[in-house]
Design a protein around this motif. Structure first.
Motif, PDB file in Angstrom:
ATOM      1  N   SER A 104      52.061  49.199  35.783  1.00  0.00           N
ATOM      2  CA  SER A 104      53.134  48.965  35.869  1.00  0.00           C
ATOM      3  C   SER A 104      54.118  49.596  36.287  1.00  0.00           C
ATOM      4  O   SER A 104      55.101  49.714  36.839  1.00  0.00           O
ATOM      5  CB  SER A 104      52.118  47.518  36.119  1.00  0.00           C
ATOM      6  OG  SER A 104      52.002  46.769  36.499  1.00  0.00           O
ATOM      7  N   ASP A 121      50.565  47.824  43.431  1.00  0.00           N
ATOM      8  CA  ASP A 121      50.621  47.817  41.993  1.00  0.00           C
ATOM      9  C   ASP A 121      49.264  46.522  41.532  1.00  0.00           C
ATOM     10  O   ASP A 121      49.480  45.954  42.125  1.00  0.00           O
ATOM     11  CB  ASP A 121      52.149  47.339  40.859  1.00  0.00           C
ATOM     12  CG  ASP A 121      51.853  47.004  39.606  1.00  0.00           C
ATOM     13  OD1 ASP A 121      50.843  48.310  39.392  1.00  0.00           O
ATOM     14  OD2 ASP A 121      52.573  46.485  38.462  1.00  0.00           O
ATOM     15  N   GLU A 122      48.157  46.901  42.427  1.00  0.00           N
ATOM     16  CA  GLU A 122      46.751  46.513  41.737  1.00  0.00           C
ATOM     17  C   GLU A 122      47.184  44.895  43.460  1.00  0.00           C
ATOM     18  O   GLU A 122      46.885  43.800  42.924  1.00  0.00           O
ATOM     19  CB  GLU A 122      46.679  45.854  40.231  1.00  0.00           C
ATOM     20  CG  GLU A 122      46.816  46.677  39.357  1.00  0.00           C
ATOM     21  CD  GLU A 122      46.054  45.562  38.252  1.00  0.00           C
ATOM     22  OE1 GLU A 122      44.654  45.012  38.658  1.00  0.00           O
ATOM     23  OE2 GLU A 122      46.329  46.341  37.033  1.00  0.00           O
TER      24      GLU A 122
HETATM   25 MG   LIG Z   1      49.665  46.448  35.741  1.00  0.00          MG
END
Ligand SMILES: [Mg+2]
Ligand SMILES: Nc1ncnc2c1ncn2[C@@H]1O[C@H](COP(=O)(O)OP(=O)(O)OP(=O)(O)O)[C@@H](O)[C@H]1O
Lengths: 243, 240
Positions: free
Chosen positions: B41, B161-162
């Motif tokens: 991240s 991000d995910e």
């Molecule tokens: Mg992360």
């Protein structure tokens, strides 16, 4: 039968004396006009002071938040912090006296306006803390989402953070207004004829404190209870809009 | 299109990124995998400048994004970002969420933005939600709208991000399929994800990070079927 008449007579006499008392202290010589004037001044001072308070409060909150986040406005942030600390660290009555007896000493100015300024400056410090806490309560992801769309700090604040923060802090702002409404009674100290002073003026004419004090207390109660009802109604309406 | 040069990032004394080098060309779909806390991240956030780098460079379309003379907001207009937690604006309707940036940045007229928003909603099959608030939507719907909100800016690259990690399992596919469509249309993407069907179908390159370093990179086949380093082998055995 005679006893009954006697009791009835006493009751009539009792209410008669209450009415006389009420008449003497409130109606006679148009004394209720003091109360109306007091009510008017209390409302005017509270209303304009809270407007000034919100303007100062938003400005200070944004300066301090901008400093915390972006390290900008160093000097303004110092001044703002000093202001908040001074206001929160001294009695309100003292601030009022300093503004009236020192700052406006040789200026010919309506004392109600002095009250508005003094209470507004005082309120600004408290409102700024409320708004600051409101801004900080918004999830950081909101700011990041705003930035990631190319919006700058001021647009993110204006369109994303403040609208959400205001909703969260509305109850606290409402309480601040209610507090302010009651605190205007401190103005009596420098001779502002607001509600409390009005009852004091009447009482000092008639040497009878009962009705002037009770009536004014009831007026304060109606105002504050009415306002809290209004605030919780607004809250409910806002929370209906989105979750 | 994006070049990351010797990027280091510290939080206090804690070094989170230890010299990342990465080059992403137009049309690539780069997937980043790695254990929790390895800095995935943080890397994405440094690439779009939400996080300031400690040293090193991020070059986007020949501009150093950390150069004070470069307008970072202009850069971000061209770099969409999709978050794990969606981060839709809860006080705005679906449509208002999508059109906020293009209108306030004066990139589109109100009418054009509204029209484009409806087109995008049609594309993601959520046209009927146009006037709803985010709280009235499921996680999968929220994430698709967050993607539409980025797409209306016509970004040159999208960072994810995910994007499916916070979703209930039955909603992963609807988001994953939308991302696959984007990848197939040639969108340049950098994606942190462990969603294997997306990785296998779309990744042009997979990067394995651990502890602030890129340990290994290669094609899907190279990374998943023929891992070289022990750490990647260990990671894959845990994921499976
Ligand atoms: Mg992360
Ligand atoms: N704002 C911060 N302050 C201090 N440390 C941070 C901060 N943000 C992240 N970290 C630390 O940096 C490291 C990398 O975090 P990062 O979020 O980039 O990991 P990640 O690979 O995305 O992990 P995950 O898979 O759990 O999302 C972690 O050890 C984390 O604790």
């Amino acid at each position: 039968m005679e006893v009954l008449f006697n009791v009835w007579g006493e009751i009539v006499k009792f209410f008669q004396s209450i009415w006389d008392n009420f008449y003497q202290t409130i109606i006679y010589d148009n004394r209720y006009l003091y109360i109306l004037e007091g009510l008017f001044n209390t409302l005017i001072i509270a209303l304009f002071a809270v407007i000034i308070g919100i303007v100062i409060g938003v400005l200070i909150a944004l300066i301090r938040n901008n400093y915390d986040r972006n390290n900008k406005f160093k000097l303004l942030n110092k001044i703002s912090t000093l202001y908040v600390n001074i206001i929160r660290g001294t009695p309100q009555i003292l601030q009022l006296m300093i503004i009236y007896y020192i700052i406006f000493k040789s200026v010919d100015i309506n004392i109600v306006i002095v009250g508005i300024i003094a209470f507004g400056i005082n309120s600004g410090a408290y409102v700024s803390e409320i708004i600051r806490a409101g801004i900080e309560s918004i999830d950081n992801g909101q700011i990041e989402a705003g930035y990631s769309l190319g919006l700058n700090y001021s647009k993110v604040m204006r369109y994303i953070i403040l609208p959400q923060a205001i909703k969260n802090i509305l109850p606290a702002l409402g309480n601040e207004f209610i507090t302010l409404l009651k605190d205007t009674s401190v103005g009596a100290y420098i001779g502002i004829v607001e509600l409390t002073k009005a009852s004091d003026i009447i009482a000092s004419r008639t040497y009878d404190y009962f009705f002037p004090l009770i009536i004014v207390a009831i007026i304060y109660l109606i105002l504050t209870i009415g306002l809290s009802k209004l605030i919780s109604m607004m809250e409910r309406k806002l929370s209906n809009d989105y979750c | 299109m994006i070049t990351v040069k010797n990027l280091r990032k510290k939080y206090g004394s804690k070094v989170v990124l230890k010299g990342i080098n990465l080059n992403v060309e137009k049309g690539e779909c780069v997937v980043i995998i790695g254990p929790s806390g390895c800095g995935k991240s943080t890397l994405l956030r440094c690439i779009n400048g939400i996080e300031k780098v400690t040293s090193g460079k991020v070059i986007f379309e020949d501009k150093d994004i950390n150069n004070p003379k470069v307008d970072i907001n202009k850069i971000r207009e061209k770099m969409g970002m999709v978050f794990q937690q969606f981060n839709l604006f809860p006080h705005l309707t679906v449509k208002e969420n999508i059109v906020l940036a293009p209108i306030k940045l004066k990139l589109m007229s109100k009418e054009d933005a509204n029209k484009k928003a409806l087109e995008l909603l049609e594309l993601i099959d959520l046209k009927d939600k146009v006037d709803m608030y985010p709280s009235q939507l499921s996680g999968g719907q929220k994430q698709r709208i967050a993607i539409a909100r980025s797409l209306i800016m016509n970004p040159d690259v999208m960072l994810f991000d995910e994007p499916t990690s916070a979703l209930d399992p039955e909603m992963v596919d609807e988001v994953s399929n939308l991302m696959k469509d984007l990848a197939k249309q040639g969108m340049t993407m950098i994606v942190v994800t462990h969603e294997m069907s997306f990785v296998k179908e779309c990744a042009t390159r997979v990067i394995f990070m651990e502890n602030g370093n890129i340990i290994e990179e290669g094609t899907v086949k190279e990374i998943f079927e023929n891992p070289k380093s022990d750490r990647l082998k260990e990671f894959l055995s845990k994921v499976k």
